[in-house]
Enzyme design. Sequence first.
Site, PDB file in Angstrom:
ATOM      1  NE  ARG A 217      -4.398   5.025  10.051  1.00 31.66           N
ATOM      2  CZ  ARG A 217      -4.802   4.166   9.117  1.00 31.66           C
ATOM      3  NH1 ARG A 217      -4.089   3.076   8.864  1.00 31.66           N
ATOM      4  NH2 ARG A 217      -5.896   4.395   8.414  1.00 31.66           N
TER       5      ARG A 217
ATOM      6  CG  HIS B 200      -8.663   6.437   2.254  1.00 32.72           C
ATOM      7  ND1 HIS B 200      -8.659   6.227   0.887  1.00 32.72           N
ATOM      8  CD2 HIS B 200      -8.083   5.335   2.805  1.00 32.72           C
ATOM      9  CE1 HIS B 200      -8.099   5.054   0.633  1.00 32.72           C
ATOM     10  NE2 HIS B 200      -7.750   4.489   1.775  1.00 32.72           N
TER      11      HIS B 200
ATOM     12  CD  GLU C  67      -2.868  -1.197   2.363  1.00 36.69           C
ATOM     13  OE1 GLU C  67      -3.837  -1.958   2.300  1.00 36.69           O
ATOM     14  OE2 GLU C  67      -2.631  -0.472   3.350  1.00 36.69           O
TER      15      GLU C  67
ATOM     16  NE  ARG D  13      -4.283   5.426   3.792  1.00 36.15           N
ATOM     17  CZ  ARG D  13      -4.841   4.615   4.674  1.00 36.15           C
ATOM     18  NH1 ARG D  13      -5.149   5.060   5.875  1.00 36.15           N
ATOM     19  NH2 ARG D  13      -5.095   3.363   4.365  1.00 36.15           N
TER      20      ARG D  13
ATOM     21  CG  HIS E  22      -9.450   6.831   6.309  1.00 36.52           C
ATOM     22  ND1 HIS E  22     -10.443   5.899   6.082  1.00 36.52           N
ATOM     23  CD2 HIS E  22      -8.297   6.129   6.479  1.00 36.52           C
ATOM     24  CE1 HIS E  22      -9.913   4.675   6.111  1.00 36.52           C
ATOM     25  NE2 HIS E  22      -8.617   4.790   6.357  1.00 36.52           N
TER      26      HIS E  22
END
Length: 527
Positions: free
Chosen positions: A384, A241, A116, A288, A349
């Site tokens: 994060r 997100h 990811e 992100r 998110h």
Amino acid sequence: MRTTDYLVIGSGVAGLTFAIKMAEKHPDRSIYIVTKQSEDDSNTTHAQGGVAIVMDQEKDSFKKHLMDTLIAGDGCCNASVVEMVVNEGPERLMDLMAWGANFDRDSKGRLDLAREGGHSENRIVHNRDTTGREIETILLNKVRQLANISILNYHFAIDLITQHHLKNTIEEAPACYGAYVMDQKTERIYPIKARATILATGGIGRLYGHTTNPMVATGDGIGMAYRAKARIKEMEFVQFHPTALYEKVQGRLFLISEAVRGFGAYLRDGEGERFMLKFDKRAELASRDIVSRAIDTVLKKNKTSFVYLDCTHLDMSDFKVHFPNIFNECLKRNINVEKDWIPVVPAAHYLCGGIVVDKNGATNLKNLFALGECSRTGLHGANRLASNSLLEALVYAHKCDTYLSENEPQFMEMDQPHWIEVNTHTDKNLGSIILDITERLQELMRRYVGIVRCNEGLLKAKGQLDEIHKEVEALYHGSKLNTQLCELRNMVNVAHLIIEQSLERKENKGGYFNLDYFLHHLEVTAH
């Protein structure tokens, strides 16, 4: 009054894992789990991607995972916390698998590790695109087998019990004695006394209206902790997100997992151009905050409402194996991923800050602990890293259980602090009033406290929030309490913390981007 050894507020991965470990280790100790909806309605259930864990030591390493986390956190992580969490990951995954959790495997029977955004290697352990649901189901099945755990569904925790609720206490330091809880079916409010109270209440996404979170994510634990004088930190770091499925609806948006970009999907603007290449050399696999900000820039420049996620070039048979839920949800909306681009937009998110805790999950209030998204451990820093959230919850639940098993707190002396109903008046228009204020609050947060902020906007938000706060406090003290009013009160408290701590930050970091500081940096660089 009810009494239990451990009061857990929240039924996601953090709260359930703690409860299971404590109940198995100490059959003589009782645990209450309080959850405001059904026990399976949590952020965990909706988690798609997986758990970031170093399982392939030949290609990957703890050091690489640590560095990826530190880079994503943009200098705001606690390195010793990151090292602790990353190193303990494999053991905590073994706990889940021992309880019956299944994760995808390749043709040779090895864990099928995905990649990811922000990760330098494939290390995401997953169950197709419904990993959270798999974990939540296994944990709840385990909980139901343990006689010393009681789940109180449809119970809402209103406030923590602290000294100022009590007539006579011997404690001088700030301490938590339990919580006031409302049985939503009877509307009766009563205190639950506990040796230790564990907040595991999840996130704050509903504060923004457009969110990947479920409706229950109203920041209740943070609101309660704030009013109880717990330390709250880094609330300005709200993660958006990049790829929520665009729909003209209020509330929860369906999430298109980070793993889809890890699988090779491209982001395109309305003209079909892959714009991420202009913003970061990692393109779609940037962290992100960078991807969300890039999309926000493109949307504003082109005056459009969404961009596209293009999966049409991917091996579609393989795609359907890895992302069956995403494929089917898109199909329900007349989007055939095989030939159609998916319209996506950033949405609120994850909260990277929260209630400040140490490595055992302990807050600055005696006998109050916080786990999962509502806590600020130092792992995430300013942003994060994808799939580090379930990992953090598992590790800190274990740490908290270990600490409390070795340091069992005593029941603190106190008079029975019965809840006093100030007002029993019910306004027949209360529901519509709460809805109106909630929508105004959400609009304020999206407009002024979103992906890109500025000082003028934050000050406007502060002024408007002051007015909303007065309205909500008047309702709280002048009406018969219900869940929606208490949730709104918590969201107002959380909004205050995000705005105030945004104004306190004087430089851009990770998920916090202030246009004023960006322009100032450009001026300084130019000179």
